[in-house]
Design a protein around this motif. Structure first.
Motif, PDB file in Angstrom:
ATOM      1  N   ALA A 107      16.511  -7.392 -21.270  1.00  0.00           N
ATOM      2  CA  ALA A 107      15.666  -7.470 -20.079  1.00  0.00           C
ATOM      3  C   ALA A 107      16.388  -6.909 -18.864  1.00  0.00           C
ATOM      4  N   MET A 108      17.657  -7.270 -18.709  1.00  0.00           N
ATOM      5  CA  MET A 108      18.422  -6.784 -17.562  1.00  0.00           C
ATOM      6  C   MET A 108      18.687  -5.284 -17.656  1.00  0.00           C
ATOM      7  N   LEU A 109      18.995  -4.807 -18.862  1.00  0.00           N
ATOM      8  CA  LEU A 109      19.201  -3.367 -19.025  1.00  0.00           C
ATOM      9  C   LEU A 109      17.889  -2.619 -18.798  1.00  0.00           C
ATOM     10  N   ASP A 110      16.778  -3.184 -19.278  1.00  0.00           N
ATOM     11  CA  ASP A 110      15.458  -2.588 -18.999  1.00  0.00           C
ATOM     12  C   ASP A 110      15.254  -2.444 -17.492  1.00  0.00           C
ATOM     13  N   GLY A 111      15.463  -3.544 -16.763  1.00  0.00           N
ATOM     14  CA  GLY A 111      15.237  -3.530 -15.324  1.00  0.00           C
ATOM     15  C   GLY A 111      16.113  -2.521 -14.625  1.00  0.00           C
ATOM     16  N   CYS A 112      17.383  -2.473 -15.032  1.00  0.00           N
ATOM     17  CA  CYS A 112      18.318  -1.512 -14.467  1.00  0.00           C
ATOM     18  C   CYS A 112      17.864  -0.077 -14.736  1.00  0.00           C
ATOM     19  N   GLU A 113      17.543   0.223 -15.987  1.00  0.00           N
ATOM     20  CA  GLU A 113      17.175   1.598 -16.342  1.00  0.00           C
ATOM     21  C   GLU A 113      15.857   2.016 -15.704  1.00  0.00           C
ATOM     22  N   LEU A 114      14.913   1.106 -15.582  1.00  0.00           N
ATOM     23  CA  LEU A 114      13.657   1.440 -14.915  1.00  0.00           C
ATOM     24  C   LEU A 114      13.919   1.780 -13.453  1.00  0.00           C
ATOM     25  N   ALA A 115      14.728   0.975 -12.779  1.00  0.00           N
ATOM     26  CA  ALA A 115      15.040   1.245 -11.376  1.00  0.00           C
ATOM     27  C   ALA A 115      15.755   2.578 -11.208  1.00  0.00           C
ATOM     28  N   LEU A 116      16.706   2.854 -12.090  1.00  0.00           N
ATOM     29  CA  LEU A 116      17.419   4.128 -12.004  1.00  0.00           C
ATOM     30  C   LEU A 116      16.479   5.303 -12.266  1.00  0.00           C
TER      31      LEU A 116
END
Length: 404
Positions: A318-327
């Motif tokens: 979930a955290m990696l998803d959120g990070c990658e979406l923001a990037l």
């Protein structure tokens, strides 16, 4: 991405994934609002402990500029793992060496507070329960909340968990029960009030399994332990057995009958708890869960790929998803290009990991387990380190505008 006119971005859900997404967006100068149904950050208990992996959750915290803060709170000793048979025989006794940082533990509440306090004041709108999200013109969506607030946004990000209100915009999938339910118990002041539990759990986690059942206990901070009594049954095993789930003594008696013959040293996880039991049925979104690209909306975390706890990927992904979406939003010229790029990577990663249902069948199968049924935890930590190094070598650079 272009800043004029500024896109209207809404994240639904202030869990680890949604908050990570908001934090990384703000680090790149992109406005975002997070909506959460909780009345306040401390309106309810946030749950137990999480191991944040070097190749996923910690990567996300690094992009969020919070990795050092995380390590100041985390418990590297919490990576200790003991695996026993139902008869109390030790199969695995893994203890981290030195300052092992491949997957240290942190309380969910501590992680949420760390992320929430990193955001610009006012970013999180507490007390906003989403009731509907309806498509509007040109890929926009109108969000309607239980308190009467409405908002039109260019991108709605569903970070609202297993029973997501955003998911129906892109997918008709709904969670299914795995056939395994965790009955949660907790122990306070464990080192003094429950020394037998403290000794059993140690610094990290103890796991005992056999005959379709399991006993799992994890140390949290502040001398707190949470135990999960695993049974293969309906989503509400107490009611299925004709027991009132609010009657703690009756539930305890039913659990003791189910675990008859188990080693007495393990049964303290059923007999000595403080307060009532809580049902935690395990649901999944059968993998692979995919959806056709839909302008103006996407999902992350459990809303996108609900998994069992085995493997520890839920919060990390979930955290990696959120990070990658923001990037992706920061790196692309349009929101649609960003979401397309993000979903391509995220959906492939989730599909490769699976939903964890097969692991439940293996761990909570008939008879007893042996050493080969469990991972080599030393090798697992090395994989996290190697995965982190590989991830860093292939990710593109993105200019950052850190918050003060």
């Amino acid at each position: 991405m272009p800043t004029t006119p500024a896109p209207q971005i809404a994240v639904i859900g202030a869990g680890p994934g949604g908050l990570t997404c908001a934090r990384v967006l703000q680090r790149h100068g992109i406005d975002v609002t997070v909506y959460d149904r909780d009345a306040s950050p401390d309106a309810r208990n946030q749950g137990g402990t999480l191991d944040l992996h070097a190749d996923s959750g910690q990567i996300a915290l690094e992009e969020a500029g919070l990795l050092d803060d995380f390590h100041a709170l985390a418990r590297p000793e919490g990576q200790a793992q003991r695996v026993l048979t139902r008869h109390g025989e030790v199969l695995v006794d893994y203890r981290p060496v030195g300052a092992e940082d491949a997957a240290p533990e942190i309380d969910r509440g501590q992680l949420r507070t760390l992320l929430a306090q990193s955001l610009t004041p006012g970013t999180i709108q507490w007390g906003h329960t989403l009731t509907s999200a309806a498509p509007g013109p040109a890929g926009t969506h109108r969000l309607t909340f239980e308190n009467g607030v409405t908002r039109d946004v260019d991108l709605v990000i569903g970070a609202d968990g297993a029973w997501s209100r955003v998911r129906p915009l892109v997918s008709a999938a709904t969670p299914v029960h795995t056939g395994v339910t965790f009955v949660e118990a907790h122990f306070d002041a464990v080192d003094t009030a429950h020394p037998a539990v403290a000794e059993l759990v140690g610094d990290g986690q103890v796991f005992a399994t056999g005959d379709h059942k399991g006993l799992i206990a994890q140390r949290n901070s502040n001398q707190h332990v949470r135990a999960y009594i695993a049974v293969r049954d309906e989503a509400d095993p107490s009611r299925a057995a004709g027991v009132d789930p609010e009657d703690t003594e009756a539930v305890r008696a039913a659990l003791l009958r189910a675990f008859a013959g188990w080693d007495e040293r393990l049964l303290v996880l059923i007999t000595d708890n403080d307060g009532p039991y809580v049902n935690r049925p395990l649901f999944v979104l059968p993998a692979p869960h995919t959806w056709p690209h839909t302008p103006g909306v996407t999902l992350l975390g459990d809303a996108a790929h609900l998994m069992t706890p085995f493997g520890g990927n839920g919060a990390n992904f979930a955290m990696l998803d959120g990070c990658e979406l923001a990037l992706a939003v920061a790196r692309h010229d349009t929101l649609d290009e960003a979401v397309t790029a993000y979903e391509r990577t995220m959906l492939a990663r989730a599909a490769a990991a699976g939903d964890g249902a097969a692991a439940l069948e293996r761990v909570f199968g008939p008879g007893d387990r042996d050493r080969t049924d469990f991972p080599d935890f030393a090798q697992e930590t090395e994989r996290y380190r190697q995965g982190a190094a590989a991830y860093r070598t292939r990710r593109p650079a993105t200019p950052q505008t850190p918050l003060s």
